[in-house]
Design an enzyme around this catalytic site. Structure first.
Site, PDB file in Angstrom:
ATOM      1  CE1 TYR A  83      56.289  27.107  36.686  1.00 48.75           C
ATOM      2  CE2 TYR A  83      57.650  27.209  38.664  1.00 48.75           C
ATOM      3  CZ  TYR A  83      57.525  27.076  37.292  1.00 48.75           C
ATOM      4  OH  TYR A  83      58.639  26.899  36.521  1.00 48.75           O
ATOM      5  CG  ASP A  94      58.002  25.551  33.628  1.00 51.87           C
ATOM      6  OD1 ASP A  94      58.472  24.439  33.917  1.00 51.87           O
ATOM      7  OD2 ASP A  94      58.536  26.620  33.965  1.00 51.87           O
ATOM      8  CE1 TYR A 141      57.693  34.603  29.907  1.00 53.85           C
ATOM      9  CE2 TYR A 141      55.576  33.474  30.035  1.00 53.85           C
ATOM     10  CZ  TYR A 141      56.865  33.663  30.487  1.00 53.85           C
ATOM     11  OH  TYR A 141      57.335  32.906  31.537  1.00 53.85           O
TER      12      TYR A 141
END
Length: 233
Positions: A83, A94, A141
């Site tokens: 990913y 990330d 989140y």
């Protein structure tokens, strides 16, 4: 008689027009209660009815960029995934390719070990497939985010690849041992002590005295405990 014919014809025309104006026309207006019934038609009879149409609060969107040729994604399996994640302003936060060794990650799908957008975002994929996920902050989140990396109420974009799928978690990999590595102190074989045991006889052993080093000898009986630095190998 001939002069009266136009008057009679005119009188007949006026009578027809008046009749047409006074005759009520059929209407196709739908009663208001029928519209209300249409809006609440899907509500079961035992639930109180409300007027209005349901609206979506948030939506998980995706684009399949590559259709996999492996098995279909299943729930309660362990997914191994590559990913890369971005914020909506293009900032990459990330990527599994940036981890040590560029290894993918593995997680149990549907077990709430990842964000909600990932726990549902692989549905319909096949092993080997790639997908771009557009995850709203409610499925990522949340309102607080994960500062300083993920801002509050941050929608996220992920490119994901379903590398493999299994019933069991992967076994942890053991770190390879360099071929020239010096054994750890605990792995160094124990050398015989230079001091004879207490229960030994007072008379000297029949072995040659040269086999046993003197008690006050400065020669080490074990190899040095400090391994060499990797740069000196």
């Amino acid at each position: 008689m001939i002069a009266k014919l136009p008057s009679i014809a005119l009188l007949a025309a006026l009578t027809t027009a008046a009749t047409a104006q006074t005759t009520p026309k059929a209407t196709t207006t739908t009663p208001h209660h029928a519209t209300t019934a249409a809006k609440t038609a899907t509500t079961p009879p035992n639930i109180p009815k409300v007027v209005g149409l349901p609206r979506p609060l948030y939506t998980l969107r995706y684009i399949d960029t590559k259709i996999g040729t492996g098995g279909p994604a299943e729930e309660r399996k362990y997914y191994t995934v590559h990913y890369t994640g971005w914020l909506t302003n293009g900032t990459k936060f990330d990527s599994s390719f940036d981890h040590p060794g560029g290894e993918p990650i593995t997680f149990p799908y549907g077990a709430h070990r990842v964000i909600m957008g990932w726990d549902t975002g692989f549905q319909g994929m096949h092993v080997g497939g790639k997908r771009r996920l557009f995850v709203p902050y409610q499925l990522a989140y949340g309102e607080s985010g994960r500062p300083p990396v993920i801002p509050a109420k941050a929608d996220l974009i992920f490119d994901v690849e379903l590398v493999s799928m299994s019933d069991t978690p992967p076994q942890p990999k053991q770190a390879p041992v360099p071929p020239n590595a010096t054994p750890k102190p605990s792995e160094t074989p124990t050398q015989p002590s230079a001091t004879p045991p207490a229960e030994a006889p007072a008379t000297p052993p029949t072995k040659p005295a040269t086999d046993t080093p003197p008690a006050n000898s400065t020669t080490p009986t074990t190899p040095p405990n400090t391994p060499p630095h990797p740069e000196t190998l």
